[in-house]
Design a protein around this motif. Structure first.
Motif, PDB file in Angstrom:
ATOM      1  N   ALA A 146      53.259  34.221  56.175  1.00 60.64           N
ATOM      2  CA  ALA A 146      53.716  33.297  57.220  1.00 60.64           C
ATOM      3  C   ALA A 146      53.656  33.942  58.599  1.00 60.64           C
ATOM      4  CB  ALA A 146      55.133  32.832  56.915  1.00 60.64           C
ATOM      5  N   LYS A 147      53.830  35.269  58.646  1.00 64.44           N
ATOM      6  CA  LYS A 147      53.730  35.997  59.901  1.00 64.44           C
ATOM      7  C   LYS A 147      52.698  37.102  59.745  1.00 64.44           C
ATOM      8  CE  LYS A 147      56.501  38.147  63.542  1.00 64.44           C
ATOM      9  NZ  LYS A 147      57.872  38.531  63.978  1.00 64.44           N
ATOM     10  N   LYS A 148      51.759  37.138  60.657  1.00 66.51           N
ATOM     11  CA  LYS A 148      50.657  38.094  60.572  1.00 66.51           C
ATOM     12  C   LYS A 148      51.160  39.533  60.647  1.00 66.51           C
ATOM     13  CE  LYS A 148      46.396  39.382  62.983  1.00 66.51           C
ATOM     14  NZ  LYS A 148      46.828  40.792  63.121  1.00 66.51           N
ATOM     15  N   GLY A 149      50.675  40.359  59.717  1.00 67.64           N
ATOM     16  CA  GLY A 149      51.006  41.776  59.736  1.00 67.64           C
ATOM     17  C   GLY A 149      49.843  42.601  60.254  1.00 67.64           C
ATOM     18  N   ILE A 150      50.031  43.933  60.276  1.00 70.02           N
ATOM     19  CA  ILE A 150      48.980  44.814  60.787  1.00 70.02           C
ATOM     20  C   ILE A 150      48.510  45.808  59.733  1.00 70.02           C
ATOM     21  CG2 ILE A 150      49.758  44.636  63.183  1.00 70.02           C
ATOM     22  CD1 ILE A 150      51.029  47.434  62.812  1.00 70.02           C
ATOM     23  N   ARG A 151      48.973  45.651  58.485  1.00 70.36           N
ATOM     24  CA  ARG A 151      48.540  46.581  57.440  1.00 70.36           C
ATOM     25  C   ARG A 151      47.052  46.394  57.170  1.00 70.36           C
ATOM     26  NH1 ARG A 151      52.224  46.078  52.287  1.00 70.36           N
ATOM     27  NH2 ARG A 151      51.561  43.900  52.553  1.00 70.36           N
ATOM     28  N   GLY A 152      46.330  47.498  57.124  1.00 71.45           N
ATOM     29  CA  GLY A 152      44.892  47.376  56.934  1.00 71.45           C
ATOM     30  C   GLY A 152      44.267  48.628  56.361  1.00 71.45           C
ATOM     31  N   ALA A 153      42.958  48.565  56.218  1.00 72.25           N
ATOM     32  CA  ALA A 153      42.170  49.692  55.743  1.00 72.25           C
ATOM     33  C   ALA A 153      40.776  49.560  56.353  1.00 72.25           C
ATOM     34  CB  ALA A 153      42.102  49.717  54.218  1.00 72.25           C
ATOM     35  N   SER A 154      39.963  50.581  56.150  1.00 69.30           N
ATOM     36  CA  SER A 154      38.619  50.588  56.719  1.00 69.30           C
ATOM     37  C   SER A 154      37.613  50.983  55.644  1.00 69.30           C
ATOM     38  CB  SER A 154      38.544  51.564  57.893  1.00 69.30           C
ATOM     39  OG  SER A 154      37.289  51.494  58.526  1.00 69.30           O
ATOM     40  N   LYS A 155      36.462  50.339  55.689  1.00 71.89           N
ATOM     41  CA  LYS A 155      35.390  50.605  54.719  1.00 71.89           C
ATOM     42  C   LYS A 155      34.091  50.853  55.472  1.00 71.89           C
ATOM     43  CE  LYS A 155      34.007  50.748  50.384  1.00 71.89           C
ATOM     44  NZ  LYS A 155      34.590  51.660  49.397  1.00 71.89           N
ATOM     45  N   ASP A 156      33.466  52.005  55.210  1.00 71.54           N
ATOM     46  CA  ASP A 156      32.216  52.357  55.886  1.00 71.54           C
ATOM     47  C   ASP A 156      31.012  51.797  55.136  1.00 71.54           C
ATOM     48  OD1 ASP A 156      33.654  53.799  57.771  1.00 71.54           O
ATOM     49  OD2 ASP A 156      33.464  55.687  56.684  1.00 71.54           O
ATOM     50  N   PHE A 157      29.936  51.525  55.894  1.00 72.50           N
ATOM     51  CA  PHE A 157      28.679  51.128  55.275  1.00 72.50           C
ATOM     52  C   PHE A 157      27.522  51.593  56.154  1.00 72.50           C
ATOM     53  CE2 PHE A 157      29.744  47.621  58.092  1.00 72.50           C
ATOM     54  CZ  PHE A 157      28.528  47.237  58.650  1.00 72.50           C
ATOM     55  N   VAL A 158      26.329  51.595  55.582  1.00 74.73           N
ATOM     56  CA  VAL A 158      25.135  52.074  56.282  1.00 74.73           C
ATOM     57  C   VAL A 158      24.018  51.047  56.132  1.00 74.73           C
ATOM     58  CG1 VAL A 158      23.355  53.861  56.368  1.00 74.73           C
ATOM     59  CG2 VAL A 158      25.725  54.504  55.924  1.00 74.73           C
ATOM     60  N   ILE A 159      23.306  50.804  57.225  1.00 70.93           N
ATOM     61  CA  ILE A 159      22.078  50.003  57.202  1.00 70.93           C
ATOM     62  C   ILE A 159      20.942  50.957  57.531  1.00 70.93           C
ATOM     63  CG2 ILE A 159      20.796  48.150  58.331  1.00 70.93           C
ATOM     64  CD1 ILE A 159      23.484  46.755  58.784  1.00 70.93           C
ATOM     65  N   ASP A 160      19.981  51.069  56.622  1.00 68.57           N
ATOM     66  CA  ASP A 160      18.978  52.122  56.751  1.00 68.57           C
ATOM     67  C   ASP A 160      18.057  51.924  57.956  1.00 68.57           C
ATOM     68  OD1 ASP A 160      16.618  50.512  55.983  1.00 68.57           O
ATOM     69  OD2 ASP A 160      17.472  50.523  53.981  1.00 68.57           O
ATOM     70  N   LYS A 161      17.329  52.984  58.283  1.00 67.00           N
ATOM     71  CA  LYS A 161      16.494  53.028  59.483  1.00 67.00           C
ATOM     72  C   LYS A 161      15.394  51.964  59.457  1.00 67.00           C
ATOM     73  CE  LYS A 161      13.738  56.302  62.202  1.00 67.00           C
ATOM     74  NZ  LYS A 161      13.261  57.707  62.279  1.00 67.00           N
ATOM     75  N   GLU A 162      14.790  51.756  58.290  1.00 69.28           N
ATOM     76  CA  GLU A 162      13.701  50.781  58.189  1.00 69.28           C
ATOM     77  C   GLU A 162      14.192  49.374  58.492  1.00 69.28           C
ATOM     78  OE1 GLU A 162      10.382  49.158  54.942  1.00 69.28           O
ATOM     79  OE2 GLU A 162      11.799  50.742  54.390  1.00 69.28           O
ATOM     80  N   LEU A 163      15.337  48.993  57.917  1.00 67.84           N
ATOM     81  CA  LEU A 163      15.873  47.655  58.164  1.00 67.84           C
ATOM     82  C   LEU A 163      16.286  47.511  59.622  1.00 67.84           C
ATOM     83  CD1 LEU A 163      16.734  44.882  57.249  1.00 67.84           C
ATOM     84  CD2 LEU A 163      18.851  45.860  56.332  1.00 67.84           C
ATOM     85  N   LEU A 164      16.864  48.569  60.203  1.00 65.55           N
ATOM     86  CA  LEU A 164      17.225  48.528  61.626  1.00 65.55           C
ATOM     87  C   LEU A 164      15.991  48.292  62.490  1.00 65.55           C
ATOM     88  CD1 LEU A 164      19.025  48.908  64.102  1.00 65.55           C
ATOM     89  CD2 LEU A 164      18.782  51.388  63.815  1.00 65.55           C
ATOM     90  N   GLN A 165      14.900  48.996  62.199  1.00 67.00           N
ATOM     91  CA  GLN A 165      13.678  48.819  62.980  1.00 67.00           C
ATOM     92  C   GLN A 165      13.143  47.387  62.861  1.00 67.00           C
ATOM     93  OE1 GLN A 165      11.290  51.983  61.312  1.00 67.00           O
ATOM     94  NE2 GLN A 165      11.924  53.460  62.872  1.00 67.00           N
ATOM     95  N   ASN A 166      13.252  46.797  61.675  1.00 69.79           N
ATOM     96  CA  ASN A 166      12.825  45.405  61.486  1.00 69.79           C
ATOM     97  C   ASN A 166      13.694  44.441  62.282  1.00 69.79           C
ATOM     98  OD1 ASN A 166      10.746  46.111  59.724  1.00 69.79           O
ATOM     99  ND2 ASN A 166      12.051  45.960  57.913  1.00 69.79           N
ATOM    100  N   ILE A 167      15.006  44.718  62.335  1.00 68.27           N
ATOM    101  CA  ILE A 167      15.917  43.874  63.115  1.00 68.27           C
ATOM    102  C   ILE A 167      15.614  44.021  64.606  1.00 68.27           C
ATOM    103  CG2 ILE A 167      18.339  43.415  63.672  1.00 68.27           C
ATOM    104  CD1 ILE A 167      19.020  44.709  60.927  1.00 68.27           C
ATOM    105  N   GLN A 168      15.321  45.244  65.045  1.00 72.83           N
ATOM    106  CA  GLN A 168      14.980  45.478  66.445  1.00 72.83           C
ATOM    107  C   GLN A 168      13.691  44.754  66.821  1.00 72.83           C
ATOM    108  OE1 GLN A 168      14.966  49.760  66.205  1.00 72.83           O
ATOM    109  NE2 GLN A 168      16.932  49.965  67.259  1.00 72.83           N
ATOM    110  N   GLU A 169      12.723  44.751  65.912  1.00 70.25           N
ATOM    111  CA  GLU A 169      11.457  44.058  66.174  1.00 70.25           C
ATOM    112  C   GLU A 169      11.683  42.549  66.270  1.00 70.25           C
ATOM    113  OE1 GLU A 169       7.631  43.230  67.057  1.00 70.25           O
ATOM    114  OE2 GLU A 169       8.621  45.190  67.054  1.00 70.25           O
ATOM    115  N   LEU A 170      12.497  41.994  65.375  1.00 68.19           N
ATOM    116  CA  LEU A 170      12.839  40.575  65.444  1.00 68.19           C
ATOM    117  C   LEU A 170      13.535  40.255  66.761  1.00 68.19           C
ATOM    118  CD1 LEU A 170      13.195  37.736  64.227  1.00 68.19           C
ATOM    119  CD2 LEU A 170      15.268  38.573  63.098  1.00 68.19           C
TER     120      LEU A 170
END
Length: 250
Positions: free
Chosen positions: A9-33
Motif C-alpha cells: 500500500a505504501k512504496k518501499g525502497i528495499r531493492g537489489a541489483s542484477k548485472d548483465f552484459v550485451i556482447d560487442k557484436e550485438l552492440l555494434q549491430n545496434i550502433q549500426e541500426l
C-alpha cells in the motif's frame, strides 16, 4: 507490470541489483541500426525497452523515466555541481506498427523532451498529478539510464589517488531501473529492482527477453513490434517440449 508479489500500500525502497552484459557484436549491430535511423544509441535502446514493457503489460501508453545531465549551455558545462534532472518520455504503441516507425516516434518524443530539460521534474509532477498514489512513483515507475563515462583507467587529484569500490546495492528508488554503460567490449548493464515486487529469477528472464528483442530488431527493423521474437530458442523449447506436454497414459 506483472509482479511476483502484491504491491504494498505504501512504496518501499528495499531493492537489489542484477548485472548483465550485451556482447560487442550485438552492440555494434545496434550502433549500426542507430546510424541508419539517425538516432542515438540511447534512443534505440529506449525504443526496444518500451517494446519490452508493451509486450509484458499489453498497455499501449508507456511512460519511462530517464535522467539527463541538464548542462545544455557552455556556461555550465565545466561547473562543479549536480545539475541532473529527470524526464518522463511517453509513447503510444500498437502491435501492428513496425519497429523502424516506432523508433522515429521515440526519437521525436526524446528530442522534444530535451528542449524542456530545464523544467524541474517536481514542477511537472505538481502540474500533472492530481492525487498522489502512495504505492507507486508519480508519472513513471520504470527508468532507463544511459551512462556515458569516459574510459579513464586512472584518476588522481594531485597526490590523492582514487580507486573504485563495489558494494551490494540494497535500495531501489523505482520498480525497475535499467542502467546501460557503453564500453569498448560491449554494454555493461545492471537492473536495480524492488524486492517488494520482483524475484531475482524474474529479472533474469526479463533481461533475457530484452536481449532477444535487441537481436530481433537488428535482424529486421521493419518487423511489427508485436511480431518481434522475445524468447530465446532454449526458452521456447522448454515451453513447448517440457511445459506443453499433453500426452497422458490412461
Amino acid at each position: 507490470l506483472p509482479t511476483d508479489y502484491k504491491r504494498p500500500a505504501k512504496k518501499g525502497i528495499r531493492g537489489a541489483s542484477k548485472d548483465f552484459v550485451i556482447d560487442k557484436e550485438l552492440l555494434q549491430n545496434i550502433q549500426e541500426l542507430s546510424r541508419q535511423s539517425g538516432t542515438t544509441l540511447f534512443m534505440t535502446m529506449l525504443a526496444v525497452f518500451k517494446v519490452l514493457l508493451f509486450r509484458y503489460t499489453g498497455q499501449q501508453d508507456i511512460s519511462v523515466g530517464t535522467s539527463i545531465a541538464n548542462r545544455p549551455h557552455h556556461s555550465v558545462e565545466r561547473l562543479i555541481g549536480f545539475f541532473v534532472n529527470t524526464l518522463t518520455l511517453r509513447s503510444e504503441l500498437d502491435s501492428s506498427i513496425s519497429f523502424s516507425d516506432f523508433l522515429k516516434q521515440v526519437k521525436a518524443a526524446t528530442l522534444e523532451a530535451y528542449e524542456h530539460q530545464d523544467v524541474p521534474f517536481e514542477k511537472v509532477v505538481d502540474a500533472v498529478v492530481g492525487e498522489r498514489d502512495q504505492s507507486r512513483s508519480p508519472l513513471f515507475q520504470v527508468m532507463l539510464v544511459n551512462q556515458t563515462i569516459p574510459d579513464i583507467t586512472e584518476f588522481s587529484l594531485g597526490e590523492v589517488k582514487l580507486s573504485k569500490e563495489t558494494f551490494a546495492n540494497e535500495i531501489s528508488k523505482f520498480d525497475l531501473t535499467f542502467h546501460i554503460l557503453e564500453t569498448p567490449n560491449g554494454i555493461q548493464g545492471s537492473v536495480e529492482y524492488s524486492t517488494d515486487l520482483f524475484r531475482e529469477e524474474t529479472i533474469d528472464r526479463m533481461v533475457g527477453h530484452f536481449t532477444e528483442l535487441l537481436k530481433s530488431v537488428v535482424k529486421d527493423s521493419k518487423n511489427q513490434i508485436g511480431m518481434l521474437q522475445m524468447i530465446s530458442d532454449s526458452e521456447k523449447k522448454k515451453i513447448l517440449k517440457e511445459f506443453g506436454i499433453s500426452e497422458a497414459v490412461y
